[in-house]
Design a protein around this motif. Structure first.
Motif, PDB file in Angstrom:
ATOM      1  N   LEU A   1       0.819  -1.208   0.000  1.00 26.90           N
ATOM      2  CA  LEU A   1       0.000   0.000   0.000  1.00 26.90           C
ATOM      3  C   LEU A   1       0.857   1.264   0.000  1.00 26.90           C
ATOM      4  O   LEU A   1       0.500   2.255  -0.643  1.00 26.90           O
ATOM      5  CB  LEU A   1      -0.949   0.004   1.196  1.00 26.90           C
ATOM      6  CG  LEU A   1      -2.088  -1.017   1.153  1.00 26.90           C
ATOM      7  CD1 LEU A   1      -2.921  -0.938   2.422  1.00 26.90           C
ATOM      8  CD2 LEU A   1      -2.959  -0.829  -0.069  1.00 26.90           C
ATOM      9  N   SER A   2       1.977   1.235   0.695  1.00 22.79           N
ATOM     10  CA  SER A   2       2.874   2.400   0.706  1.00 22.79           C
ATOM     11  C   SER A   2       3.419   2.686  -0.684  1.00 22.79           C
ATOM     12  O   SER A   2       3.498   3.848  -1.101  1.00 22.79           O
ATOM     13  CB  SER A   2       4.035   2.177   1.674  1.00 22.79           C
ATOM     14  OG  SER A   2       3.576   2.155   2.993  1.00 22.79           O
ATOM     15  N   ASN A   3       3.786   1.636  -1.408  1.00 17.51           N
ATOM     16  CA  ASN A   3       4.319   1.810  -2.771  1.00 17.51           C
ATOM     17  C   ASN A   3       3.259   2.271  -3.759  1.00 17.51           C
ATOM     18  O   ASN A   3       3.563   2.989  -4.706  1.00 17.51           O
ATOM     19  CB  ASN A   3       4.952   0.515  -3.265  1.00 17.51           C
ATOM     20  CG  ASN A   3       6.242   0.194  -2.553  1.00 17.51           C
ATOM     21  OD1 ASN A   3       6.917   1.071  -2.016  1.00 17.51           O
ATOM     22  ND2 ASN A   3       6.612  -1.080  -2.539  1.00 17.51           N
ATOM     23  N   LYS A   4       2.021   1.852  -3.555  1.00 19.31           N
ATOM     24  CA  LYS A   4       0.943   2.143  -4.507  1.00 19.31           C
ATOM     25  C   LYS A   4      -0.014   3.228  -4.013  1.00 19.31           C
ATOM     26  O   LYS A   4      -1.021   3.502  -4.658  1.00 19.31           O
ATOM     27  CB  LYS A   4       0.136   0.868  -4.786  1.00 19.31           C
ATOM     28  CG  LYS A   4       0.935  -0.287  -5.323  1.00 19.31           C
ATOM     29  CD  LYS A   4       1.286  -0.065  -6.749  1.00 19.31           C
ATOM     30  CE  LYS A   4       2.018  -1.279  -7.317  1.00 19.31           C
ATOM     31  NZ  LYS A   4       2.425  -1.051  -8.681  1.00 19.31           N
ATOM     32  N   GLU A   5       0.294   3.855  -2.893  1.00 21.51           N
ATOM     33  CA  GLU A   5      -0.639   4.783  -2.261  1.00 21.51           C
ATOM     34  C   GLU A   5      -1.056   5.931  -3.181  1.00 21.51           C
ATOM     35  O   GLU A   5      -2.235   6.257  -3.297  1.00 21.51           O
ATOM     36  CB  GLU A   5      -0.026   5.341  -0.973  1.00 21.51           C
ATOM     37  CG  GLU A   5      -0.983   6.172  -0.163  1.00 21.51           C
ATOM     38  CD  GLU A   5      -0.415   6.533   1.199  1.00 21.51           C
ATOM     39  OE1 GLU A   5      -1.137   7.214   1.935  1.00 21.51           O
ATOM     40  OE2 GLU A   5       0.736   6.159   1.513  1.00 21.51           O
ATOM     41  N   LYS A   6      -0.099   6.539  -3.862  1.00 23.35           N
ATOM     42  CA  LYS A   6      -0.416   7.669  -4.737  1.00 23.35           C
ATOM     43  C   LYS A   6      -1.339   7.229  -5.871  1.00 23.35           C
ATOM     44  O   LYS A   6      -2.333   7.910  -6.176  1.00 23.35           O
ATOM     45  CB  LYS A   6       0.872   8.273  -5.291  1.00 23.35           C
ATOM     46  CG  LYS A   6       0.653   9.545  -6.083  1.00 23.35           C
ATOM     47  CD  LYS A   6       1.948  10.176  -6.523  1.00 23.35           C
ATOM     48  CE  LYS A   6       1.679  11.431  -7.322  1.00 23.35           C
ATOM     49  NZ  LYS A   6       2.897  12.064  -7.792  1.00 23.35           N
TER      50      LYS A   6
ATOM     51  N   THR B   1      -9.965   9.165  -6.390  1.00 25.47           N
ATOM     52  CA  THR B   1     -10.430  10.507  -6.755  1.00 25.47           C
ATOM     53  C   THR B   1     -11.147  10.478  -8.101  1.00 25.47           C
ATOM     54  O   THR B   1     -12.222  11.060  -8.258  1.00 25.47           O
ATOM     55  CB  THR B   1      -9.249  11.496  -6.793  1.00 25.47           C
ATOM     56  OG1 THR B   1      -8.644  11.528  -5.497  1.00 25.47           O
ATOM     57  CG2 THR B   1      -9.702  12.892  -7.180  1.00 25.47           C
ATOM     58  N   GLN B   2     -10.553   9.792  -9.086  1.00 21.66           N
ATOM     59  CA  GLN B   2     -11.182   9.680 -10.406  1.00 21.66           C
ATOM     60  C   GLN B   2     -12.516   8.953 -10.308  1.00 21.66           C
ATOM     61  O   GLN B   2     -13.503   9.374 -10.917  1.00 21.66           O
ATOM     62  CB  GLN B   2     -10.270   8.942 -11.375  1.00 21.66           C
ATOM     63  CG  GLN B   2      -9.062   9.721 -11.807  1.00 21.66           C
ATOM     64  CD  GLN B   2      -8.113   8.876 -12.657  1.00 21.66           C
ATOM     65  OE1 GLN B   2      -8.358   7.705 -12.916  1.00 21.66           O
ATOM     66  NE2 GLN B   2      -7.016   9.490 -13.079  1.00 21.66           N
TER      67      GLN B   2
ATOM     68  N   LYS C   1     -16.070  10.577 -11.314  1.00 23.23           N
ATOM     69  CA  LYS C   1     -16.884   9.948 -12.367  1.00 23.23           C
ATOM     70  C   LYS C   1     -18.229   9.490 -11.819  1.00 23.23           C
ATOM     71  O   LYS C   1     -19.245   9.602 -12.503  1.00 23.23           O
ATOM     72  CB  LYS C   1     -16.139   8.776 -12.989  1.00 23.23           C
ATOM     73  CG  LYS C   1     -15.022   9.211 -13.906  1.00 23.23           C
ATOM     74  CD  LYS C   1     -14.326   8.030 -14.537  1.00 23.23           C
ATOM     75  CE  LYS C   1     -13.169   8.497 -15.404  1.00 23.23           C
ATOM     76  NZ  LYS C   1     -12.463   7.393 -16.027  1.00 23.23           N
ATOM     77  N   SER C   2     -18.240   8.978 -10.596  1.00 22.89           N
ATOM     78  CA  SER C   2     -19.510   8.519 -10.032  1.00 22.89           C
ATOM     79  C   SER C   2     -20.437   9.706  -9.791  1.00 22.89           C
ATOM     80  O   SER C   2     -21.644   9.612 -10.020  1.00 22.89           O
ATOM     81  CB  SER C   2     -19.289   7.734  -8.742  1.00 22.89           C
ATOM     82  OG  SER C   2     -18.767   8.563  -7.730  1.00 22.89           O
ATOM     83  N   TYR C   3     -19.891  10.850  -9.359  1.00 22.74           N
ATOM     84  CA  TYR C   3     -20.711  12.042  -9.166  1.00 22.74           C
ATOM     85  C   TYR C   3     -21.299  12.501 -10.495  1.00 22.74           C
ATOM     86  O   TYR C   3     -22.493  12.778 -10.593  1.00 22.74           O
ATOM     87  CB  TYR C   3     -19.888  13.170  -8.528  1.00 22.74           C
ATOM     88  CG  TYR C   3     -20.659  14.453  -8.383  1.00 22.74           C
ATOM     89  CD1 TYR C   3     -21.593  14.602  -7.370  1.00 22.74           C
ATOM     90  CD2 TYR C   3     -20.471  15.504  -9.281  1.00 22.74           C
ATOM     91  CE1 TYR C   3     -22.321  15.780  -7.238  1.00 22.74           C
ATOM     92  CE2 TYR C   3     -21.193  16.679  -9.153  1.00 22.74           C
ATOM     93  CZ  TYR C   3     -22.113  16.807  -8.137  1.00 22.74           C
ATOM     94  OH  TYR C   3     -22.838  17.967  -8.026  1.00 22.74           O
ATOM     95  N   GLU C   4     -20.441  12.560 -11.529  1.00 28.18           N
ATOM     96  CA  GLU C   4     -20.917  12.978 -12.854  1.00 28.18           C
ATOM     97  C   GLU C   4     -21.980  12.017 -13.376  1.00 28.18           C
ATOM     98  O   GLU C   4     -22.993  12.439 -13.930  1.00 28.18           O
ATOM     99  CB  GLU C   4     -19.742  13.036 -13.836  1.00 28.18           C
ATOM    100  CG  GLU C   4     -18.751  14.146 -13.550  1.00 28.18           C
ATOM    101  CD  GLU C   4     -17.460  14.002 -14.352  1.00 28.18           C
ATOM    102  OE1 GLU C   4     -17.391  13.122 -15.236  1.00 28.18           O
ATOM    103  OE2 GLU C   4     -16.510  14.759 -14.078  1.00 28.18           O
ATOM    104  N   THR C   5     -21.754  10.728 -13.180  1.00 28.55           N
ATOM    105  CA  THR C   5     -22.711   9.725 -13.642  1.00 28.55           C
ATOM    106  C   THR C   5     -24.038   9.862 -12.920  1.00 28.55           C
ATOM    107  O   THR C   5     -25.106   9.797 -13.544  1.00 28.55           O
ATOM    108  CB  THR C   5     -22.135   8.308 -13.449  1.00 28.55           C
ATOM    109  OG1 THR C   5     -20.913   8.207 -14.173  1.00 28.55           O
ATOM    110  CG2 THR C   5     -23.103   7.246 -13.926  1.00 28.55           C
ATOM    111  N   MET C   6     -23.993  10.054 -11.610  1.00 26.73           N
ATOM    112  CA  MET C   6     -25.231  10.198 -10.839  1.00 26.73           C
ATOM    113  C   MET C   6     -25.996  11.451 -11.268  1.00 26.73           C
ATOM    114  O   MET C   6     -27.232  11.424 -11.358  1.00 26.73           O
ATOM    115  CB  MET C   6     -24.934  10.235  -9.337  1.00 26.73           C
ATOM    116  CG  MET C   6     -24.484   8.915  -8.768  1.00 26.73           C
ATOM    117  SD  MET C   6     -25.621   7.563  -9.100  1.00 26.73           S
ATOM    118  CE  MET C   6     -27.060   8.102  -8.235  1.00 26.73           C
TER     119      MET C   6
END
Length: 163
Positions: A96-101, A108-109, A113-118
């Motif tokens: 998780l530390s290596n892939k956190e970003k 975030t994406q 996208k879910s907000y736009e879709t809703m």
């Protein structure tokens, strides 16, 4: 051989209910060491539950599969083996530390996208509802409205008096 239902009950009781109560106790007593221990457990258990969903479909035919699941949950919980702590420190935390970003960007994406879709689906739903209401109203039979005679005001010429 242990059946699916027995395995499920053991995992629910020992893998979920007991840790949930222990987590409650750690929060209530404000014991940071216990709190960290149970947070590591829950993170590892989340990965286990995700993997279990897939492996139940693919590997449930494997001999002693359900027994291995029970043993794994007990190993995770055991204060002697400290299984969840071992897995967290050796695998989960470094990964998780290596892939956190990347994970944060993906979340975030996905949120955007879910907000736009809703919003898009909501607008479409409102438009469909409005169109359905207008269409239904247009299909209603038109009732003729009879003209009502107007009420005459007091002292009007209608009473036959002339000025």
């Amino acid at each position: 051989m242990v059946s699916w239902i027995i395995s499920r009950l053991v995992v629910l009781i020992f893998g979920t209910l007991y840790p949930a109560y222990s987590s409650y106790k750690a929060v209530k007593t404000k014991n940071v060491k216990e709190y960290v221990k149970w947070m590591m457990y829950w993170i590892v258990f989340a990965f286990f539950t995700t993997a279990e969903t897939l492996t139940d479909i693919v590997l449930s035919w494997f001999p002693f599969y359900f027994e291995l699941k029970i043993a794994f949950v007990i190993w995770l919980l055991s204060p002697y083996t400290k299984g969840s702590s071992v897995l967290y420190r050796k695998f989960v935390h470094p990964t998780l530390s290596n892939k956190e970003k990347e994970i944060d960007e993906y979340i975030t994406q996905a949120r955007d996208k879910s907000y736009e879709t809703m919003m898009r689906v909501g607008k479409r739903g409102l438009n469909l509802a409005a169109n359905a209401a207008v269409t239904a109203a247009a299909k209603l039979p038109v009732r003729s409205v009879k003209a009502r005679p107007k009420k005459k005001a007091a002292g009007s010429l209608a009473s036959g008096e002339s000025s």
